[in-house]
Design a protein around this motif. Structure first.
Motif, PDB file in Angstrom:
ATOM      1  N   UNK A 172       0.637  -1.049  -0.141  1.00 60.99           N
ATOM      2  CA  UNK A 172      -0.006  -0.026  -0.026  1.00 60.99           C
ATOM      3  C   UNK A 172       0.786   1.377  -0.067  1.00 60.99           C
ATOM      4  N   UNK A 173       0.156   2.444  -0.136  1.00 59.70           N
ATOM      5  CA  UNK A 173       0.908   3.873   0.129  1.00 59.70           C
ATOM      6  C   UNK A 173       0.266   4.529   0.995  1.00 59.70           C
ATOM      7  N   UNK A 174       1.003   4.573   2.385  1.00 57.10           N
ATOM      8  CA  UNK A 174       1.935   4.208   2.784  1.00 57.10           C
ATOM      9  C   UNK A 174       1.980   2.563   3.287  1.00 57.10           C
ATOM     10  N   UNK A 175       3.312   1.771   3.128  1.00 54.18           N
ATOM     11  CA  UNK A 175       2.921   0.300   3.704  1.00 54.18           C
ATOM     12  C   UNK A 175       3.050   0.398   5.214  1.00 54.18           C
ATOM     13  N   UNK A 176       1.840  -0.762   5.682  1.00 58.79           N
ATOM     14  CA  UNK A 176       2.016  -0.710   7.188  1.00 58.79           C
ATOM     15  C   UNK A 176       2.705  -2.021   7.576  1.00 58.79           C
ATOM     16  N   UNK A 177       3.461  -1.875   8.665  1.00 62.85           N
ATOM     17  CA  UNK A 177       4.374  -2.815   8.975  1.00 62.85           C
ATOM     18  C   UNK A 177       3.474  -3.441  10.462  1.00 62.85           C
ATOM     19  N   UNK A 178       3.241  -4.652  10.543  1.00 65.98           N
ATOM     20  CA  UNK A 178       2.737  -5.087  11.678  1.00 65.98           C
ATOM     21  C   UNK A 178       3.504  -5.919  12.469  1.00 65.98           C
ATOM     22  N   UNK A 179       3.690  -6.106  13.876  1.00 63.81           N
ATOM     23  CA  UNK A 179       4.507  -7.019  14.407  1.00 63.81           C
ATOM     24  C   UNK A 179       3.703  -8.068  15.163  1.00 63.81           C
ATOM     25  N   UNK A 180       4.277  -8.954  15.812  1.00 64.46           N
ATOM     26  CA  UNK A 180       3.371  -9.806  16.580  1.00 64.46           C
ATOM     27  C   UNK A 180       2.531  -9.084  17.878  1.00 64.46           C
ATOM     28  N   UNK A 181       1.567  -9.367  18.449  1.00 64.85           N
ATOM     29  CA  UNK A 181       0.759  -8.835  19.131  1.00 64.85           C
ATOM     30  C   UNK A 181       1.388  -8.481  20.372  1.00 64.85           C
ATOM     31  N   UNK A 182       2.341  -9.584  20.904  1.00 60.18           N
ATOM     32  CA  UNK A 182       2.956  -9.455  22.421  1.00 60.18           C
ATOM     33  C   UNK A 182       4.240  -8.531  22.589  1.00 60.18           C
ATOM     34  N   UNK A 183       4.512  -8.006  21.133  1.00 59.39           N
ATOM     35  CA  UNK A 183       5.830  -7.307  21.190  1.00 59.39           C
ATOM     36  C   UNK A 183       5.630  -5.851  20.673  1.00 59.39           C
ATOM     37  N   UNK A 184       5.769  -5.027  21.419  1.00 58.24           N
ATOM     38  CA  UNK A 184       5.705  -3.377  21.043  1.00 58.24           C
ATOM     39  C   UNK A 184       6.938  -3.147  20.337  1.00 58.24           C
ATOM     40  N   UNK A 185       6.820  -2.209  19.447  1.00 57.08           N
ATOM     41  CA  UNK A 185       8.070  -1.676  18.703  1.00 57.08           C
ATOM     42  C   UNK A 185       8.760  -0.719  19.576  1.00 57.08           C
ATOM     43  N   UNK A 186       8.036  -0.006  20.198  1.00 60.38           N
ATOM     44  CA  UNK A 186       9.015   1.180  20.929  1.00 60.38           C
ATOM     45  C   UNK A 186       9.408   2.338  20.058  1.00 60.38           C
ATOM     46  N   UNK A 187       8.958   2.530  18.790  1.00 55.24           N
ATOM     47  CA  UNK A 187       9.642   3.485  18.209  1.00 55.24           C
ATOM     48  C   UNK A 187       8.636   4.622  18.252  1.00 55.24           C
ATOM     49  N   UNK A 188       9.200   5.982  17.777  1.00 56.68           N
ATOM     50  CA  UNK A 188       8.520   7.190  17.716  1.00 56.68           C
ATOM     51  C   UNK A 188       8.432   7.928  16.042  1.00 56.68           C
ATOM     52  N   UNK A 189       7.407   8.598  16.010  1.00 55.68           N
ATOM     53  CA  UNK A 189       7.090   9.188  14.872  1.00 55.68           C
ATOM     54  C   UNK A 189       8.610   9.770  14.376  1.00 55.68           C
ATOM     55  N   UNK A 190       9.024   9.462  13.088  1.00 61.89           N
ATOM     56  CA  UNK A 190      10.159  10.088  12.685  1.00 61.89           C
ATOM     57  C   UNK A 190      11.510   9.180  12.763  1.00 61.89           C
ATOM     58  N   UNK A 191      11.310   8.153  13.598  1.00 64.82           N
ATOM     59  CA  UNK A 191      12.314   7.143  13.559  1.00 64.82           C
ATOM     60  C   UNK A 191      12.499   6.587  12.386  1.00 64.82           C
ATOM     61  N   UNK A 192      13.863   5.971  12.311  1.00 68.69           N
ATOM     62  CA  UNK A 192      14.222   5.271  10.799  1.00 68.69           C
ATOM     63  C   UNK A 192      14.457   3.940  11.059  1.00 68.69           C
ATOM     64  N   UNK A 193      14.127   3.150  10.066  1.00 66.54           N
ATOM     65  CA  UNK A 193      14.151   1.232  10.314  1.00 66.54           C
ATOM     66  C   UNK A 193      14.954   1.173   8.815  1.00 66.54           C
TER      67      UNK A 193
END
Length: 132
Positions: free
Chosen positions: A52-73
């Motif tokens: 999609x635009x933008x693409x959405x990345x999902x993680x496993x339900x029990x793992x929080x990503x801990x990222x903030x807007x503007x972080x780079x991956x």
């Protein structure tokens, strides 16, 4: 402080008055910070990535990503949407504790399974003020 600032020397001043104290720091006009929080970069397993635009990345339900807007991956070992494995760090926008959006993935292959994301800390320029 003024003499140090003119010569490009970092300046730290500390004062104590009984049980109280103050510290003043002036690292100049263009001080570059390479790690603004001192924490290890976030890393986790990818559950799914939308095409999609933008693409959405999902993680496993029990793992929080801990990222903030503007972080780079960056991404590694992504199957199907392998174009993500070769790209430079991309900025993200958080959508919740278990998902974030990235660049346009609509023209990439379909994500089939797996992969990892890793946060890449970006240098930031900090402007310090003088004592005046």
């Amino acid at each position: 402080n003024d003499a140090c600032r003119e010569l490009g020397i970092k300046f730290i001043m500390a004062q104590t008055r009984g049980v109280f104290g103050t510290v003043f720091v002036d690292f100049g006009k263009d001080f570059v910070v390479y790690d603004d929080n001192g924490e290890q970069p976030a890393m986790s397993i990818v559950s799914s990535i939308t095409k999609d635009s933008p693409g959405v990345v999902s993680l496993l339900e029990e793992v929080r990503h801990g990222l903030e807007d503007g972080d780079h991956v960056t991404f590694t070992e992504v199957q199907g949407m392998t174009e993500l494995n070769d790209i430079e760090p991309v900025p993200i926008k958080t959508m919740g504790p278990y998902s974030f959006s990235i660049c346009d993935t609509s023209k990439m292959g379909a994500h089939t399974q797996g992969g990892y994301f890793k946060q890449v800390k970006q240098p930031k320029t900090v402007q310090f003020g003088s004592m005046r």
